[in-house]
Design an enzyme around this catalytic site. Structure first.
Site, short mmCIF file in Angstrom:
data_model
loop_
_atom_site.label_atom_id
_atom_site.label_comp_id
_atom_site.label_asym_id
_atom_site.label_seq_id
_atom_site.Cartn_x
_atom_site.Cartn_y
_atom_site.Cartn_z
N ASP A 73 0.87 -1.17 0.00
CA ASP A 73 0.00 0.00 0.00
C ASP A 73 0.92 1.23 0.00
O ASP A 73 2.09 1.13 0.38
CB ASP A 73 -0.86 -0.05 1.26
CG ASP A 73 -1.60 1.24 1.53
OD1 ASP A 73 -2.26 1.74 0.59
OD2 ASP A 73 -1.51 1.75 2.67
N ASP A 100 -0.13 5.06 0.86
CA ASP A 100 -0.38 6.07 1.90
C ASP A 100 -0.59 5.41 3.26
O ASP A 100 -1.46 4.55 3.43
CB ASP A 100 -1.60 6.92 1.52
CG ASP A 100 -1.42 7.58 0.15
OD1 ASP A 100 -0.25 7.71 -0.29
OD2 ASP A 100 -2.44 7.94 -0.46
#
Ligand SMILES: [Mg+2]
Ligand SMILES: [Zn+2]
Length: 171
Positions: A7, A9
């Site tokens: 991922d 953020d």
């Protein structure tokens, strides 16, 4: 090919409340993230970033802003000898009902189509949100959730406290 699906953020760079993203021009790296990426590479994984960017179609940031942050992030990673194989992102709003907004599986499907050599059995997903872990479960991939309460019943998803702790789990 074994892949570490990261991922973006809240996992590699800092995340913010949606409204604050409108004013962000510079990625801020999460402590330990760059070292984690380096070590994961050393262990023979290729790195693919999969990121929900509903901020784009919901109007918090423009596509150009997204690309600018990403470019700066990639430049900094390159300076640290981190190679990112690819980045797949979902620009759709949460109302659009697309098939790529995590926990929908579209981003992983896109990655498999582009890189048929990917072996999901040797891969893992790491993220700081429950959607990352739901995606791992849907795709039957090992998942590491950073401060995410993960469902326990026999699923291959594990809660860790910081991004760098993933290194204790992987070979
Ligand atoms: Mg996140
Ligand atoms: Zn989407």
């Amino acid at each position: 090919m074994k892949i570490a699906f990261f991922d973006r953020d809240g996992t590699i760079i800092e995340d913010y409340p949606d409204e604050k993203w409108s004013f962000i021009t510079q990625p801020e790296f999460i402590p330990g993230a760059i070292e984690t990426l380096q070590q994961v590479m050393q262990k023979g994984y290729k790195i693919i970033i999969i990121t929900n960017q509903y901020l784009i179609n919901e109007g918090y940031i423009s596509l150009q802003q997204y690309e600018e942050i990403n470019k700066k992030m990639m430049e900094e990673l390159t300076r640290h000898n981190v190679e990112i194989l690819d980045v797949f992102y979902c620009p759709h709003s949460r109302q659009e009902g697309c098939d790529c907004c995590k926990p929908q599986t579209g981003l992983i499907q896109q990655a498999i189509e582009k890189y048929p050599a990917i072996n999901l059995n040797e891969s893992f997903i790491i993220g700081d949100s429950i959607v990352d872990m739901e995606l791992a479960i849907r795709m039957n991939i090992v998942g590491y959730g950073i401060n995410v309460e993960v469902p326990d019943e026999g699923k291959d998803v594990y809660k860790i406290g910081k991004v760098i702790e993933v290194l204790e789990y992987i070979d």
